[in-house]
Design an enzyme around this catalytic site. Structure first.
Site, mmCIF file in Angstrom:
data_model
loop_
_atom_site.group_PDB
_atom_site.id
_atom_site.type_symbol
_atom_site.label_atom_id
_atom_site.label_comp_id
_atom_site.label_asym_id
_atom_site.label_seq_id
_atom_site.Cartn_x
_atom_site.Cartn_y
_atom_site.Cartn_z
ATOM 1 N N HIS A 20 0.871 -1.182 0.000
ATOM 2 C CA HIS A 20 0.000 0.000 0.000
ATOM 3 C C HIS A 20 0.903 1.225 0.000
ATOM 4 O O HIS A 20 1.686 1.401 0.953
ATOM 5 C CB HIS A 20 -0.884 -0.006 1.249
ATOM 6 C CG HIS A 20 -1.719 -1.246 1.371
ATOM 7 N ND1 HIS A 20 -3.018 -1.321 0.929
ATOM 8 C CD2 HIS A 20 -1.421 -2.485 1.861
ATOM 9 C CE1 HIS A 20 -3.496 -2.533 1.162
ATOM 10 N NE2 HIS A 20 -2.549 -3.265 1.723
ATOM 11 N N HIS A 198 -8.156 -8.405 -0.322
ATOM 12 C CA HIS A 198 -7.661 -8.889 0.964
ATOM 13 C C HIS A 198 -8.713 -9.862 1.509
ATOM 14 O O HIS A 198 -9.901 -9.516 1.579
ATOM 15 C CB HIS A 198 -7.510 -7.744 1.965
ATOM 16 C CG HIS A 198 -6.318 -6.860 1.727
ATOM 17 N ND1 HIS A 198 -6.054 -6.255 0.531
ATOM 18 C CD2 HIS A 198 -5.304 -6.498 2.566
ATOM 19 C CE1 HIS A 198 -4.939 -5.552 0.634
ATOM 20 N NE2 HIS A 198 -4.458 -5.672 1.851
ATOM 21 N N GLU A 201 -7.170 -12.636 6.223
ATOM 22 C CA GLU A 201 -6.112 -12.033 7.059
ATOM 23 C C GLU A 201 -6.608 -12.135 8.507
ATOM 24 O O GLU A 201 -6.115 -12.929 9.283
ATOM 25 C CB GLU A 201 -5.874 -10.574 6.644
ATOM 26 C CG GLU A 201 -4.823 -9.851 7.492
ATOM 27 C CD GLU A 201 -4.747 -8.338 7.222
ATOM 28 O OE1 GLU A 201 -5.693 -7.769 6.633
ATOM 29 O OE2 GLU A 201 -3.729 -7.729 7.629
ATOM 30 N N ASP A 279 3.487 -5.098 2.505
ATOM 31 C CA ASP A 279 2.205 -4.539 2.967
ATOM 32 C C ASP A 279 2.300 -3.036 3.255
ATOM 33 O O ASP A 279 2.000 -2.222 2.380
ATOM 34 C CB ASP A 279 1.696 -5.308 4.197
ATOM 35 C CG ASP A 279 0.171 -5.280 4.341
ATOM 36 O OD1 ASP A 279 -0.503 -4.770 3.427
ATOM 37 O OD2 ASP A 279 -0.340 -5.777 5.362
ATOM 38 N N ASP A 280 2.689 -2.681 4.484
ATOM 39 C CA ASP A 280 2.827 -1.273 4.895
ATOM 40 C C ASP A 280 4.170 -1.123 5.602
ATOM 41 O O ASP A 280 4.221 -1.019 6.838
ATOM 42 C CB ASP A 280 1.678 -0.895 5.845
ATOM 43 C CG ASP A 280 0.317 -1.132 5.193
ATOM 44 O OD1 ASP A 280 -0.078 -0.343 4.346
ATOM 45 O OD2 ASP A 280 -0.323 -2.152 5.547
HETATM 46 N N1 HPA Z 1 -5.261 -5.207 5.592
HETATM 47 C C1 HPA Z 1 -6.331 -4.470 5.301
HETATM 48 N N2 HPA Z 1 -6.243 -3.222 4.907
HETATM 49 C C2 HPA Z 1 -5.046 -2.664 4.775
HETATM 50 C C3 HPA Z 1 -3.907 -3.371 5.061
HETATM 51 C C4 HPA Z 1 -4.015 -4.718 5.482
HETATM 52 O O1 HPA Z 1 -3.046 -5.438 5.754
HETATM 53 N N3 HPA Z 1 -2.873 -2.533 4.846
HETATM 54 C C5 HPA Z 1 -3.393 -1.363 4.428
HETATM 55 N N4 HPA Z 1 -4.709 -1.443 4.387
HETATM 56 ZN ZN ZN Z 2 -2.567 -5.073 2.661
#
Ligand code: HPA
Ligand code: ZN
Length: 340
Positions: A20, A198, A201, A279-280
């Site tokens: 992201h 997604h 998770e 991811d982030d």
């Molecule tokens: N999951 C859901 N939304 C998100 C994520 C994630 O890992 N990272 C940024 N937005």
């Molecule tokens: Zn993500």
């Protein structure tokens, strides 16, 4: 870790499929942009920001992540954000990346869709020309908002269709299952977008199944909870459905208590098309090389298996077969000396 393994992981050409761009906003740049744009942030230093990054789960991260994005205002800000990420890619030998962005995080604050996409796209072009890093853009719908808002976003994206390869679904998985967005994904597919989501998770394996059957996704982002449904795992193996797994994210958000509990190597050995992603990275403590290192440190994995994560990512990427072959050649050429 032994130096041979470290050198292999550092040098290994990598492909990122789950990143992201708003999640690559480092505290230093957050401060610079806050100053530049005269935006108040509730921290007094980048160190204080970093200290605040302790999360109990996905929602506690999302709250702070959406707040961080408030400093992004002008096209140049989105350019600077993306360019900083691409420079980190270069350092980690990332040769191809497919970047998510969340238009609604910005349009809800009055920032024009075109400001966001043009800034990101301009940095990606520069990355191709000056760094030799190829890239694609995927726009995500925020699942905590309603489907009507997603439809609006899709409409705003249409003039920029040539710049966007696909649509995705992110934000709070619990309470916002894939079926909530069935119609807007159908419309997106009708406009020629590829789809990802997604799923699995924090949410159940059923979300993975429904993302595949109702949203037509080509890849599942995260997907680690697939193991709760043996039939689904069998199907994922048979179809070579890619999972874009994010190890450091999963431990930071307590999907797994510690890295040694992570199922990524198990999934790989079962024959799933699993990949490693960041991811982030500004929030979860690491970019691509850090994620590979964290896996290799905590789990029994061979160099061949580490290479397989990249080969899987090439297979799962949204580029032409010829381009894929070029990337495979780069990887096998690099690995050659380590394997003899
Ligand atoms: N999951 C859901 N939304 C998100 C994520 C994630 O890992 N990272 C940024 N937005
Ligand atoms: Zn993500």
């Amino acid at each position: 870790m032994n130096p041979h393994r470290t050198a292999f992981i550092q040098g290994l050409p990598k492909v990122e499929l789950h990143l992201h761009i708003e999640g690559s906003l480092e505290p230093d740049l957050m401060f610079e942009l806050a100053r530049r744009n005269n935006i108040k942030i509730p921290f007094s230093s980048p160190e204080e920001v970093k200290a605040a990054y302790q999360f109990e789960g996905l929602q506690s991260f999302l709250d702070i992540y959406y707040q961080g994005a408030n400093v992004l205002i002008n096209e140049q800000d989105f350019f600077d954000l993306t360019w900083a990420y691409l420079l980190r890619c270069q350092k980690d030998n990332v040769i191809h990346t497919e970047i998510f962005f969340d238009p609604q995080t910005h349009t809800a604050r009055g920032i024009a869709f075109e400001t966001v996409i043009n800034g990101i796209d301009r940095a990606m072009q520069k990355g191709r020309e000056e760094l030799g890093i190829s890239s694609q853009i995927i726009m995500c719908f925020l699942r905590h908002l309603d489907q009507e808002s997603a439809f609006n976003t899709l409409k705003q994206a249409l003039p920029f269709k040539a710049k966007i390869i696909g649509v995705g679904l992110d934000s709070s998985e619990q309470g916002h299952p894939p079926e909530k967005f069935k119609e807007v994904f159908e419309a997106a597919i009708g406009h020629g977008f590829l789809t990802v989501a997604h799923a699995g998770e924090e949410g159940p394996a059923a979300n993975i199944h429904n993302a595949l059957t109702l949203l037509g996704v080509s890849r599942v982002d995260h997907g680690v909870r697939c193991v709760e449904d043996a039939e689904l795992v069998k199907q994922l193996i048979e179809d070579r459905t890619p999972l874009t797994v994010c190890p450091l994210s999963n431990t930071k958000l307590k999907v797994f208590e510690q890295m040694s509990d992570h199922n990524i190597v198990d999934l790989l050995r079962q024959g799933l098309c699993v990949t490693i992603n960041s991811d982030d990275p500004a929030y979860f403590g690491g970019y691509m090389t850090d994620n590979f290192m964290a896996v290799a440190d905590a789990l029994p994995v061979s160099l061949e298996e580490l290479q397989a994560f990249t080969l899987n990512a090439i297979e799962a990427s949204f580029i032409h077969e010829q381009e894929k072959q070029k990337l495979v050649d780069k990887v096998t050429h690099f690995s050659h000396e380590f394997f003899v």
